[in-house]
Design a protein around this motif. Structure first.
Motif, PDB file in Angstrom:
ATOM      1  N   GLU A 172       0.811  -1.217   0.000  1.00 37.50           N
ATOM      2  CA  GLU A 172       0.000   0.000   0.000  1.00 37.50           C
ATOM      3  C   GLU A 172       0.849   1.274   0.000  1.00 37.50           C
ATOM      4  O   GLU A 172       0.494   2.280  -0.604  1.00 37.50           O
ATOM      5  CB  GLU A 172      -0.938   0.012   1.220  1.00 37.50           C
ATOM      6  N   ARG A 173       1.966   1.220   0.679  1.00 36.90           N
ATOM      7  CA  ARG A 173       2.769   2.434   0.765  1.00 36.90           C
ATOM      8  C   ARG A 173       3.400   2.817  -0.574  1.00 36.90           C
ATOM      9  O   ARG A 173       3.576   4.004  -0.873  1.00 36.90           O
ATOM     10  CB  ARG A 173       3.858   2.301   1.828  1.00 36.90           C
ATOM     11  N   SER A 174       3.726   1.826  -1.408  1.00 38.21           N
ATOM     12  CA  SER A 174       4.387   2.148  -2.682  1.00 38.21           C
ATOM     13  C   SER A 174       3.374   2.517  -3.757  1.00 38.21           C
ATOM     14  O   SER A 174       3.721   3.091  -4.797  1.00 38.21           O
ATOM     15  CB  SER A 174       5.203   0.951  -3.163  1.00 38.21           C
ATOM     16  N   PHE A 175       2.179   2.109  -3.500  1.00 38.58           N
ATOM     17  CA  PHE A 175       0.998   2.417  -4.295  1.00 38.58           C
ATOM     18  C   PHE A 175       1.083   3.696  -5.156  1.00 38.58           C
ATOM     19  O   PHE A 175       1.213   3.639  -6.379  1.00 38.58           O
ATOM     20  CB  PHE A 175      -0.122   2.571  -3.271  1.00 38.58           C
ATOM     21  N   ASP A 176       1.047   4.826  -4.483  1.00 33.13           N
ATOM     22  CA  ASP A 176       0.928   6.104  -5.177  1.00 33.13           C
ATOM     23  C   ASP A 176       2.130   6.406  -6.060  1.00 33.13           C
ATOM     24  O   ASP A 176       1.986   6.772  -7.232  1.00 33.13           O
ATOM     25  CB  ASP A 176       0.745   7.237  -4.164  1.00 33.13           C
ATOM     26  N   THR A 177       3.312   6.270  -5.474  1.00 30.17           N
ATOM     27  CA  THR A 177       4.543   6.496  -6.215  1.00 30.17           C
ATOM     28  C   THR A 177       4.508   5.746  -7.536  1.00 30.17           C
ATOM     29  O   THR A 177       4.844   6.279  -8.589  1.00 30.17           O
ATOM     30  CB  THR A 177       5.743   5.941  -5.404  1.00 30.17           C
ATOM     31  N   TRP A 178       4.123   4.517  -7.414  1.00 28.95           N
ATOM     32  CA  TRP A 178       4.098   3.626  -8.567  1.00 28.95           C
ATOM     33  C   TRP A 178       3.104   4.110  -9.615  1.00 28.95           C
ATOM     34  O   TRP A 178       3.440   4.292 -10.798  1.00 28.95           O
ATOM     35  CB  TRP A 178       3.735   2.231  -8.065  1.00 28.95           C
ATOM     36  N   LEU A 179       1.893   4.411  -9.219  1.00 27.42           N
ATOM     37  CA  LEU A 179       0.879   4.829 -10.193  1.00 27.42           C
ATOM     38  C   LEU A 179       1.230   6.165 -10.833  1.00 27.42           C
ATOM     39  O   LEU A 179       0.866   6.427 -11.993  1.00 27.42           O
ATOM     40  CB  LEU A 179      -0.495   4.910  -9.524  1.00 27.42           C
ATOM     41  N   ALA A 180       1.935   7.026 -10.082  1.00 28.32           N
ATOM     42  CA  ALA A 180       2.279   8.349 -10.618  1.00 28.32           C
ATOM     43  C   ALA A 180       3.080   8.245 -11.905  1.00 28.32           C
ATOM     44  O   ALA A 180       2.964   9.088 -12.803  1.00 28.32           O
ATOM     45  CB  ALA A 180       3.075   9.132  -9.570  1.00 28.32           C
ATOM     46  N   ALA A 181       3.874   7.189 -12.025  1.00 31.55           N
ATOM     47  CA  ALA A 181       4.714   7.030 -13.220  1.00 31.55           C
ATOM     48  C   ALA A 181       3.890   6.833 -14.485  1.00 31.55           C
ATOM     49  O   ALA A 181       4.398   6.987 -15.592  1.00 31.55           O
ATOM     50  CB  ALA A 181       5.683   5.863 -13.028  1.00 31.55           C
ATOM     51  N   PHE A 182       2.602   6.510 -14.311  1.00 31.48           N
ATOM     52  CA  PHE A 182       1.781   6.224 -15.479  1.00 31.48           C
ATOM     53  C   PHE A 182       1.061   7.443 -16.052  1.00 31.48           C
ATOM     54  O   PHE A 182       0.222   7.303 -16.930  1.00 31.48           O
ATOM     55  CB  PHE A 182       0.739   5.140 -15.145  1.00 31.48           C
ATOM     56  N   GLU A 183       1.360   8.628 -15.522  1.00 30.84           N
ATOM     57  CA  GLU A 183       0.678   9.823 -16.039  1.00 30.84           C
ATOM     58  C   GLU A 183       1.164  10.162 -17.444  1.00 30.84           C
ATOM     59  O   GLU A 183       2.360  10.249 -17.700  1.00 30.84           O
ATOM     60  CB  GLU A 183       0.916  11.021 -15.115  1.00 30.84           C
ATOM     61  N   LEU A 184       0.214  10.369 -18.339  1.00 32.80           N
ATOM     62  CA  LEU A 184       0.544  10.749 -19.722  1.00 32.80           C
ATOM     63  C   LEU A 184       0.862  12.238 -19.773  1.00 32.80           C
ATOM     64  O   LEU A 184       0.132  13.046 -19.229  1.00 32.80           O
ATOM     65  CB  LEU A 184      -0.670  10.442 -20.617  1.00 32.80           C
ATOM     66  N   PRO A 185       2.005  12.637 -20.413  1.00 32.56           N
ATOM     67  CA  PRO A 185       2.344  14.070 -20.471  1.00 32.56           C
ATOM     68  C   PRO A 185       1.359  14.843 -21.350  1.00 32.56           C
ATOM     69  O   PRO A 185       0.625  14.256 -22.141  1.00 32.56           O
ATOM     70  CB  PRO A 185       3.752  14.082 -21.078  1.00 32.56           C
ATOM     71  N   ASP A 186       1.404  16.171 -21.218  1.00 29.41           N
ATOM     72  CA  ASP A 186       0.481  17.045 -21.973  1.00 29.41           C
ATOM     73  C   ASP A 186       0.546  16.814 -23.476  1.00 29.41           C
ATOM     74  O   ASP A 186       1.566  16.399 -24.007  1.00 29.41           O
ATOM     75  CB  ASP A 186       0.861  18.522 -21.721  1.00 29.41           C
ATOM     76  N   GLU A 187      -0.551  17.154 -24.103  1.00 30.58           N
ATOM     77  CA  GLU A 187      -0.643  16.977 -25.545  1.00 30.58           C
ATOM     78  C   GLU A 187       0.433  17.757 -26.296  1.00 30.58           C
ATOM     79  O   GLU A 187       0.956  17.294 -27.317  1.00 30.58           O
ATOM     80  CB  GLU A 187      -2.032  17.438 -26.015  1.00 30.58           C
ATOM     81  N   GLU A 188       0.754  18.941 -25.769  1.00 29.82           N
ATOM     82  CA  GLU A 188       1.725  19.783 -26.494  1.00 29.82           C
ATOM     83  C   GLU A 188       3.152  19.249 -26.400  1.00 29.82           C
ATOM     84  O   GLU A 188       4.041  19.715 -27.103  1.00 29.82           O
ATOM     85  CB  GLU A 188       1.740  21.213 -25.932  1.00 29.82           C
TER      86      GLU A 188
END
Lengths: 210, 210, 210, 210
Positions: C69-85
């Motif tokens: 559970e503790r690594s949860f957020d850190t891990w998911l954050a890596a999956f954010e798609l960068p801006d369209e521009e």
DNA sequence: TATGAATGAGACTTCATTCAT
DNA sequence: AATGAATGAAGTCTCATTCAT
């Protein structure tokens, strides 16, 4: 000053906390005996942290002893013999037996725990055991006194034997009910017991006088 | 001399080891009850390491149950009614009572443990408790049968009440002796108990016939 | 200097202790899996006695679950798609892949433990496994969404197949690196993977439109 | 002579016992990993006493290694490339992928255990891990050879990268199926994987030749 | 070829208790 | 008056392994 003393629900209240702890402890120790009663379980049952229990009681031994001590008076009260005018000796004895039976049905935890403590033989005797046996001796003395006063002509030895027998029957019937539940009508059995012991006593007295 | 020293050191004798473990366990559990009996204590008392106990018994529950099971037969044997020719009904009943009392004086561990188990009310009922109560029911049936056969004319309800009373007296007297030690002459008390119950039975039967 | 020595000796700092336990647990469980992680080892690694671990966590299962559970957020954050521009679709996908790869190189314990938990089939499923699989489903959903939004014209089935394939490649490359160490350039391989999947996606979409 | 060799059911039969032990061990270790596999559990599953397992295998490490070794050949056999006449290069590669996928669906224990062993990092590396990684390297070499022979014009580095990617995809898809069960069509996914890798390879080769 | 029994080490967990706040 | 956190000892039980037969 810092904190206005409005009627806070959860104000520190030593007396009430102590009661809550004892209430939890009676129940648990009455069900599981000395060793089976863990401070953690009492804590969970009363909602106070374990360390709070140690604020109110020196240690586990002290807690269990307090459990016995609290039921003390209630228990002994059941042994009061009713007034002379209230009936024949047999009726009066039967009334006491019925009262004791009723108090056992209502609050069996005291005797259940007490008997478990009494049966155990552990290297360091718990203080609760000592206390229980003392209370028991007082009750025993009351019964002996009853016997002597209601059945004149009994010698001391007969009184002792009858008392032992009376107490034994009470304990045994209690155990019976604990095992078989409501199938055992404790009040009726106690009354029967009272009568049999009373009969035996009068016969013993008669034989001696003769 | 009696035995050549074939048993080199301490190797592999399953049956004997099992006995040693049980011997240790009877003693300890008879003194301290279920929770008070630690595997480490049994291990120390029998000389086998704790892990060896688990070779012979599935778990602590199984061990305690085995303790009860082993005393089983010995215990029930004391309830055999002597032959018809051996005396009057009262004499025969009294003989049984005396036998039971003697067996209790000799080996009190069985009943002491049994009563402790019976009194406890723990979330997961130990198997030993179940077994003890079963043995107890068999003993109870034997007593009921005795009553019905020795005191003709008793209706079923009376038999049940008398049996309950008889068992209760036995338990209670045993407790008494456990508490007060040799001050209580268990055999004498059991014989008195037998007589009182027998008297009560005949009176009940008479009242009914009348 | 940075902090005055208020923390006398080692007394009572729940939050910090919890962190220390978790730090030790991530490391050990990331290396040895669920069964291989002993409370004693965690205790040794964090400096707190085993019993203190049980103040903070209900049991071992709870501890391992908390690690996940503790690594949860850190891990998911890596999956954010960068801006369209920030670039072409391919560039953006590749950037995500690179980020995930980097986070895996930096903190491989989460996925290593997670995969071990996922592969095991133990009678009582550890809660950590459940939690890990849930996090994984969230990550999977993010990837599916990326695919659908960056490569228009993909039908639902294709999106699912591509997502499965994308996740599988990520897991597999991670395993590869765990086995072969730095010989595997995880970032480069993830970028290659991203590109191959992207190509496959566009071809699938094209075939369908045609 | 002493014992007539009639077809006894339970004759001491070393080979068969060994098989039974290994059968039990594959299943359990494939489900629970190295630490999760206890000799007692294997003993219970195969019906032979724990001490018998030690007659056939030196220790637990040896047993687990034997589990890996036994699946060895079966596993590698799936990597044989079909004859040249059997189809186009892509068809042949796809056939291999399909075969591997099928063998994984039929007997997933080998790879499941292998991956768990591979992921763990314990102080004393189990011999089973070493063996697994060796088998894996052989498989890897076969794939590399396939790539080089079926897609001419690939430089060594590209072959290595493609091989790593091919293996990673296989592992990852297997994991996927282990997690999601029959929802994942492993054969189809492996064929897709083969095709994508083949496409990538030909494009790489083309780029280089150009 | 096999196995019943034994065993020390260590697993997880709960225990009663203390202490600083 | 109370409590969050800590702790060493002890609890039950399983572990891998050995040994005599």
């Amino acid at each position: 000053m810092t904190k206005p003393q409005t009627t806070r629900k959860k104000r520190a209240n030593g007396v009430e906390s102590r009661q809550r702890i004892l209430d939890a402890a009676v129940e648990i120790s009455g069900e599981r005996g000395y060793e089976g009663t863990s401070i953690a379980a009492v804590s969970a049952a009363c909602g106070l942290p374990a360390s709070s229990i140690y604020w109110h009681f020196k240690d586990k031994d002290d807690l269990i002893a307090a459990v016995i001590e609290r039921s003390f008076d209630t228990w002994l009260a059941a042994f009061e013999l009713p007034d002379e005018e209230s009936g024949t000796p047999l009726e009066r004895v039967t009334a006491v037996a019925g009262n004791v039976a009723k108090s056992l049905v209502d609050a069996p935890d005291f005797l259940r725990l007490g008997l478990m403590l009494a049966l155990e033989r552990r290297p360091a005797e718990p203080r609760g055991r000592t206390v229980f046996l003392q209370v028991r001796d007082i009750a025993r003395a009351k019964i002996a006194e009853m016997a002597a006063s209601l059945v004149p002509g009994l010698d001391e030895e007969s009184v002792q034997i009858l008392t032992t027998y009376a107490v034994a029957g009470a304990d045994g019937l209690f155990v019976q009910r604990e095992i078989n539940g409501d199938a055992v009508d404790l009040v009726a059995m106690f009354e029967l017991h009272a009568q049999l012991v009373y009969d035996a006593a009068t016969r013993m007295a008669a034989r001696r006088t003769a």
